[in-house]
Design a protein around this motif. Sequence first.
Motif, PDB file in Angstrom:
ATOM      1  N   ARG A  46      21.288  -2.995  -4.156  1.00 19.09           N
ATOM      2  CA  ARG A  46      20.611  -2.947  -2.870  1.00 19.09           C
ATOM      3  C   ARG A  46      20.035  -1.572  -2.552  1.00 19.09           C
ATOM      4  N   PHE A  47      20.627  -0.512  -3.099  1.00 15.79           N
ATOM      5  CA  PHE A  47      20.085   0.831  -2.859  1.00 15.79           C
ATOM      6  C   PHE A  47      18.706   0.973  -3.494  1.00 15.79           C
ATOM      7  N   TRP A  48      18.573   0.446  -4.695  1.00 16.38           N
ATOM      8  CA  TRP A  48      17.284   0.526  -5.398  1.00 16.38           C
ATOM      9  C   TRP A  48      16.294  -0.445  -4.763  1.00 16.38           C
ATOM     10  N   GLY A  49      16.795  -1.580  -4.337  1.00 20.27           N
ATOM     11  CA  GLY A  49      15.943  -2.576  -3.699  1.00 20.27           C
ATOM     12  C   GLY A  49      15.329  -2.055  -2.411  1.00 20.27           C
ATOM     13  N   LYS A  50      16.168  -1.423  -1.604  1.00 20.31           N
ATOM     14  CA  LYS A  50      15.694  -0.822  -0.358  1.00 20.31           C
ATOM     15  C   LYS A  50      14.589   0.180  -0.653  1.00 20.31           C
ATOM     16  N   THR A  51      14.788   0.960  -1.698  1.00 14.41           N
ATOM     17  CA  THR A  51      13.816   1.985  -2.065  1.00 14.41           C
ATOM     18  C   THR A  51      12.472   1.353  -2.414  1.00 14.41           C
ATOM     19  N   ARG A  52      12.513   0.240  -3.134  1.00  8.20           N
ATOM     20  CA  ARG A  52      11.254  -0.410  -3.524  1.00  8.20           C
ATOM     21  C   ARG A  52      10.529  -0.986  -2.318  1.00  8.20           C
ATOM     22  N   ILE A  53      11.290  -1.537  -1.384  1.00 10.82           N
ATOM     23  CA  ILE A  53      10.667  -2.058  -0.161  1.00 10.82           C
ATOM     24  C   ILE A  53       9.985  -0.902   0.583  1.00 10.82           C
ATOM     25  N   ARG A  54      10.690   0.207   0.702  1.00 16.34           N
ATOM     26  CA  ARG A  54      10.110   1.350   1.407  1.00 16.34           C
ATOM     27  C   ARG A  54       8.868   1.861   0.694  1.00 16.34           C
ATOM     28  N   GLN A  55       8.946   1.955  -0.642  1.00 20.45           N
ATOM     29  CA  GLN A  55       7.766   2.413  -1.391  1.00 20.45           C
ATOM     30  C   GLN A  55       6.563   1.546  -1.053  1.00 20.45           C
ATOM     31  N   TYR A  56       6.798   0.241  -1.006  1.00 15.65           N
ATOM     32  CA  TYR A  56       5.689  -0.665  -0.726  1.00 15.65           C
ATOM     33  C   TYR A  56       5.138  -0.437   0.677  1.00 15.65           C
ATOM     34  N   VAL A  57       6.046  -0.410   1.659  1.00 19.42           N
ATOM     35  CA  VAL A  57       5.600  -0.298   3.054  1.00 19.42           C
ATOM     36  C   VAL A  57       4.893   1.043   3.279  1.00 19.42           C
ATOM     37  N   TRP A  58       5.519   2.129   2.824  1.00 17.47           N
ATOM     38  CA  TRP A  58       4.938   3.459   3.037  1.00 17.47           C
ATOM     39  C   TRP A  58       3.538   3.543   2.400  1.00 17.47           C
ATOM     40  N   SER A  59       3.417   3.019   1.166  1.00 19.25           N
ATOM     41  CA  SER A  59       2.161   3.226   0.440  1.00 19.25           C
ATOM     42  C   SER A  59       1.016   2.391   1.009  1.00 19.25           C
ATOM     43  N   HIS A  60       1.337   1.465   1.906  1.00 20.44           N
ATOM     44  CA  HIS A  60       0.263   0.693   2.538  1.00 20.44           C
ATOM     45  C   HIS A  60       0.001   1.146   3.964  1.00 20.44           C
ATOM     46  N   LEU A  61       0.729   2.144   4.399  1.00 21.17           N
ATOM     47  CA  LEU A  61       0.493   2.701   5.726  1.00 21.17           C
ATOM     48  C   LEU A  61      -0.395   3.929   5.544  1.00 21.17           C
ATOM     49  N   ARG A  62      -1.501   3.964   6.253  1.00 20.23           N
ATOM     50  CA  ARG A  62      -2.459   5.057   6.045  1.00 20.23           C
ATOM     51  C   ARG A  62      -2.852   5.721   7.346  1.00 20.23           C
ATOM     52  N   TYR A  63      -3.165   6.996   7.204  1.00 21.01           N
ATOM     53  CA  TYR A  63      -3.799   7.715   8.298  1.00 21.01           C
ATOM     54  C   TYR A  63      -5.061   8.341   7.731  1.00 21.01           C
ATOM     55  N   LYS A  64      -6.161   8.090   8.355  1.00 19.94           N
ATOM     56  CA  LYS A  64      -7.467   8.517   7.863  1.00 19.94           C
ATOM     57  C   LYS A  64      -7.686   8.058   6.425  1.00 19.94           C
ATOM     58  N   GLY A  65      -7.183   6.883   6.100  1.00 23.83           N
ATOM     59  CA  GLY A  65      -7.398   6.320   4.773  1.00 23.83           C
ATOM     60  C   GLY A  65      -6.422   6.815   3.725  1.00 23.83           C
ATOM     61  N   ASP A  66      -5.697   7.907   4.005  1.00 24.15           N
ATOM     62  CA  ASP A  66      -4.763   8.438   3.028  1.00 24.15           C
ATOM     63  C   ASP A  66      -3.376   7.850   3.266  1.00 24.15           C
ATOM     64  N   ALA A  67      -2.804   7.319   2.197  1.00 22.95           N
ATOM     65  CA  ALA A  67      -1.544   6.590   2.325  1.00 22.95           C
ATOM     66  C   ALA A  67      -0.362   7.537   2.471  1.00 22.95           C
ATOM     67  N   PHE A  68       0.647   7.052   3.149  1.00 18.88           N
ATOM     68  CA  PHE A  68       1.930   7.744   3.162  1.00 18.88           C
ATOM     69  C   PHE A  68       2.626   7.428   1.843  1.00 18.88           C
ATOM     70  N   GLU A  69       3.636   8.205   1.542  1.00 19.42           N
ATOM     71  CA  GLU A  69       4.301   8.062   0.258  1.00 19.42           C
ATOM     72  C   GLU A  69       5.797   8.159   0.496  1.00 19.42           C
ATOM     73  N   TYR A  70       6.554   7.302  -0.149  1.00 18.99           N
ATOM     74  CA  TYR A  70       8.016   7.409  -0.063  1.00 18.99           C
ATOM     75  C   TYR A  70       8.531   7.906  -1.397  1.00 18.99           C
ATOM     76  N   THR A  71       9.184   9.060  -1.398  1.00 13.50           N
ATOM     77  CA  THR A  71       9.599   9.660  -2.677  1.00 13.50           C
ATOM     78  C   THR A  71      11.106   9.573  -2.901  1.00 13.50           C
ATOM     79  N   GLY A  72      11.803   8.867  -2.011  1.00 12.19           N
ATOM     80  CA  GLY A  72      13.253   8.719  -2.207  1.00 12.19           C
ATOM     81  C   GLY A  72      13.546   7.854  -3.425  1.00 12.19           C
TER      82      GLY A  72
END
Lengths: 350, 369
Positions: A46-72
Amino acid sequence: MSTVLQELDAEQPEPDGVTFDGQGRELFVVYLVNILLTIVTFGLYRFWGKTRIRQYVWSHLRYKGDAFEYTGTGLELFLGFVIVFFAVILPLIGVGIWVQLLLQQGDITLVIVIGGLLYLVFFCLFPIAIFRAYRYRLSRTLWRGIRFGLTGTGRVYAAKFIGYLLLQIITLGLASPYTTVKLYEYLVGNVWMGSGRFSLDPSWKPLMRPFLMFWGCIVFYFVLFVAAQVAGTTSINFLAFPTMIAIACFYFYYSAAVYRHVVGNIMFEGVRFSVDLKGRELFGLFFVNGLLLVFTLGIAFPWVIVRIMNFMVDKLAVHGEPDFEKISQNTEEMPTYGEGLAEAFDIGSI
Amino acid sequence: MNELGIQCGYFDGQSAAEQSISVEFMMDGLVFQVPGGGLVSWSYDQLRLISLQRNNGHMTLGWAEDDAVRMRIKNREAGEQLFRLAPHLKADRPEKGVMKPVMVSGAIVAILAMIYFSYPVFRQAIIMSLPDSWAQEIGNTLAQVSIGKAASCTDPQGLIALQTLTDRLTKGVAMPYELDIRVIDAPIVNAFAAPGGQVVLFRGLLDEAQSIDEVAGVLGHELGHVKHRHPLKRVIDIYGFELLLTSLGGNFGGYSSMLLMMSYSRDDEREADETSLSLLKDAHISGDGYADFFERLEEKQSFLPDVMNFLSTHPLPEEREQTIRERDDVGPTTPALNKSEWHALRNICGSAGRKLDDWDLQDEEIINI
């Protein structure tokens, strides 16, 4: 070949403001794989699973077209949990077993004292867990390669959390708008994006009116039914349900006011924010999400996340633009491990 | 060469400002002039896809050599060309690559199956290496916790009868521990064995038993637990296995470890039943009493659905009764104790023939023998 491509440059302008382009369908694939691996690893994945969910959500959230990134990483979350397990959970289990043995021996006073202390420890650890989880997530969030961060300490946050709670108890809840804003002030005021710092204007008086409507309903409910109990009458019972509906309505009305007010008073390097959010919209979001989760036995979880993200992005507006030249890289130290304490309290499902 | 390149955004990791660069797609990597710096090449295998924008195909790239720098390709065709040159980027997203996790799951299931079947061997090794005094110490504590404040029954005639029964059952059988068998004055229809040779029978069991052979069967079962050191196994399971799984695996880990432990526990119960039958047989005591006991238990617990078999620490009573009935007795049998001895045993707690108010009283209670 490059000459052909050159002509296509800058065909579409980047969207301004904050956008989200994640899809429930895609996130469902991530979620399904997570469930599968979580089952076969007895929950360890579940720790790795949570990380993958966050990676997905963060990388589709953008400000001025530039995506956020989750590096955990999953390993950080896992190690964070292992540390907390040995440093906090195991000792607490030990004390719990000791209390059981004392109970066998019939030493009630000591049991009450130690049991009480145990609850107190849990209670103090709870806000620290929240603060540390925020710190970890922010330190693992990047935008244009610039790292976010959270300064301040979990201890101060916990002290404020508990102090404000006592204040609320003493004032029968009336201090709630004040304590809510003050607690946010500490949290928001410690958020950084690179060298830029967020701040929150701690005005709370405009929240008093919506809060009093919510509070008044609850007081009305109590007065009404305590009076009915004392008088031994059931003739006003028909009022119970409408009053409860009113309490729920005013709860969402007040919650929306808090979001509008708090977000509207956040400042970042000359930038202001606003959320155009009404209580009934907030209710609609929670209500439909709740139905989705209940009727699909949780399978709709990815769509619920996407709904929440779309809702937030839809309501949020950014006014102005910071001088990006002036925002340099964050040099604060990062926490090494993640969220163990929050995991132990089961805070936050993503 | 700048005229030939593709206009891209560049973030140097030092500031949030976007800088404009012109990137050329070479055979082995992306080549561009760093603003205010020299020419660099990001080789394709060092690239990482950080984000792909759905509506316009724009992408953000990271580079393995420097954690903070980012490149933004703002052109769908250029992005597609990059995918051709560096195909590994396509799988660089959390929603891609389902086959790998499925295969990993298969491998994990295989490993877990191996652990499931080999764990009892390791546990046996641990048990053999533990000193007996240690097991007895744990047993004393656990027995004390279960018994609470209830007293041990000490009627001298009753104690002699209990000893006679024990001797008859264990004649010529090697036990790993010195036996310490007690009757506790509590109206509970139950019995248990603790680590280290302690066996506890509750008075309720003697009150409810309709013949001494029933008691002999139950005692034989508990002696079976002692013989195979089952209680110590449970302790190791709980502290070694269950605690680990529950804490690391969260709720799910807790449930799965519970199911595993129950499966191990049911195996132990079957083994204890077998041992009881062989003790009875060697002592020339009929197993019918023991079977009768489960037949009555069946009736009392008929409220439990059959699916409970997987959710219980004990096999279903009907399964156990059937196993016992199918045994083959050899030679003539005699009652486990004579009438006066049985009478003495029933009175071991001092009050003759006390009946429980009603055994149905405990309808909701699951009797674990």
